[in-house]
Write an enzyme that holds these catalytic residues in place. Structure first.
Site, mmCIF file in Angstrom:
data_model
loop_
_atom_site.group_PDB
_atom_site.id
_atom_site.type_symbol
_atom_site.label_atom_id
_atom_site.label_comp_id
_atom_site.label_asym_id
_atom_site.label_seq_id
_atom_site.Cartn_x
_atom_site.Cartn_y
_atom_site.Cartn_z
ATOM 1 C CG ASP A 180 -10.493 58.330 -5.391
ATOM 2 O OD1 ASP A 180 -10.237 59.477 -4.974
ATOM 3 O OD2 ASP A 180 -11.652 57.903 -5.505
ATOM 4 N NE ARG A 240 -9.737 27.051 -12.092
ATOM 5 C CZ ARG A 240 -9.423 25.799 -11.762
ATOM 6 N NH1 ARG A 240 -8.555 25.122 -12.495
ATOM 7 N NH2 ARG A 240 -9.993 25.218 -10.732
ATOM 8 C CB ALA A 244 -12.779 51.108 -3.373
ATOM 9 C CE1 TYR A 245 -14.028 44.107 -7.734
ATOM 10 C CE2 TYR A 245 -11.829 43.487 -6.992
ATOM 11 C CZ TYR A 245 -12.955 43.227 -7.755
ATOM 12 O OH TYR A 245 -13.005 42.098 -8.533
#
Length: 258
Positions: free
Chosen positions: A53, A127, A158-159
């Site tokens: 992808d 962090r 996706a993400y």
């Protein structure tokens, strides 16, 4: 028809798929040129892209109005239409015009384009950071989180999906804003229209930005993202609906096994 053949030599198995595709095009006397992913040129009026992808995303951004069809040798292959075994069938379908195309919304930040998403994090990746979200120059909210995802409907699977965002139908005119691991119980994804201009700032540190998974240079103080004028053009061979692809690729809505 002239064909661009693009391959990603960083993915195992690319050489077999490339040889198969080139031999088929030669046997059918189709004019084509082959390009490695980092050295693409726009020779033809259709593009076969061998990879995963991420490879398809990069090619689609580059070729713009030239249809792109993916041959999957990656993992999920959510945007792909062909496996290695199906290459001949795919080529014959394209040459006979038995395919459809879909325009897909992209996002821009300056000269940068993203078909999936922009991901914004603090430069100190170990962090959380405090992110300030503005839309059309007006303050919306702040997040204490590992990052923010600004996603297209194409990138919503996706993400953004992994971070708890909604799945959007690919043709929707919308942008999704998803916090990554927010350090609060009231942070929720936000869906806004494509006419909006999104700006992200932070008081903690500089921001790291990636577009479609690729880091895009030095850290910045703020980033502004909006809907791009250019759209990507993806080619499709099969009659599978978007919902069918969700079931097959992401196992969406599948009951647990007995």
């Amino acid at each position: 028809m002239k064909i661009n053949v693009v391959y990603n030599n960083r993915i195992d198995g690319y050489s077999d798929a490339l040889e198969t595709l080139e031999n088929i095009l030669i046997s059918l006397k189709v004019e084509f040129k082959t390009f490695e992913l980092d050295f693409m040129e726009n020779f033809g009026d259709f593009s076969f892209v061998i990879g995963g992808d991420g490879t398809i995303l990069k090619a689609a951004r580059f070729y713009g109005k030239t249809p792109v069809l993916g041959v999957n040798i990656g993992r999920v292959g959510f945007l792909s239409q062909s496996s290695i075994a199906e290459i001949k069938t795919a080529v014959e379908a394209v040459l006979s015009g038995k395919y459809t195309t879909e325009e897909r919304l992209m996002l821009s930040s300056g000269k940068l384009l993203a078909l999936n998403d922009f991901v914004i994090k603090g430069c100190k990746a170990s962090r959380t950071s405090k992110f300030y979200l503005e839309i059309n120059g007006k303050f919306v909210c702040d997040y204490i989180a590992d990052g923010l995802i600004i996603s297209t409907p194409t990138g919503s699977t996706a993400y953004g999906l992994s971070a708890g965002g909604p799945v959007l139908y690919p043709s929707l005119d919308a942008i999704v804003i998803v916090p990554v691991c927010p350090h609060t119980l009231n942070a929720r994804p936000l869906v806004v229209p494509t006419c909006e201009t999104i700006t992200v700032k932070t008081c903690d540190e500089l921001l790291s930005v990636s577009a479609d998974g690729m880091e895009v240079g030095e850290c910045v103080e703020e980033i502004t993202i909006k809907c791009a004028e250019q759209k990507a053009l993806l080619a499709f061979l099969k009659d599978d609906s978007f919902y069918s692809v969700l079931r097959k690729k992401l196992h969406w809505g599948v009951s647990p096994a007995n």
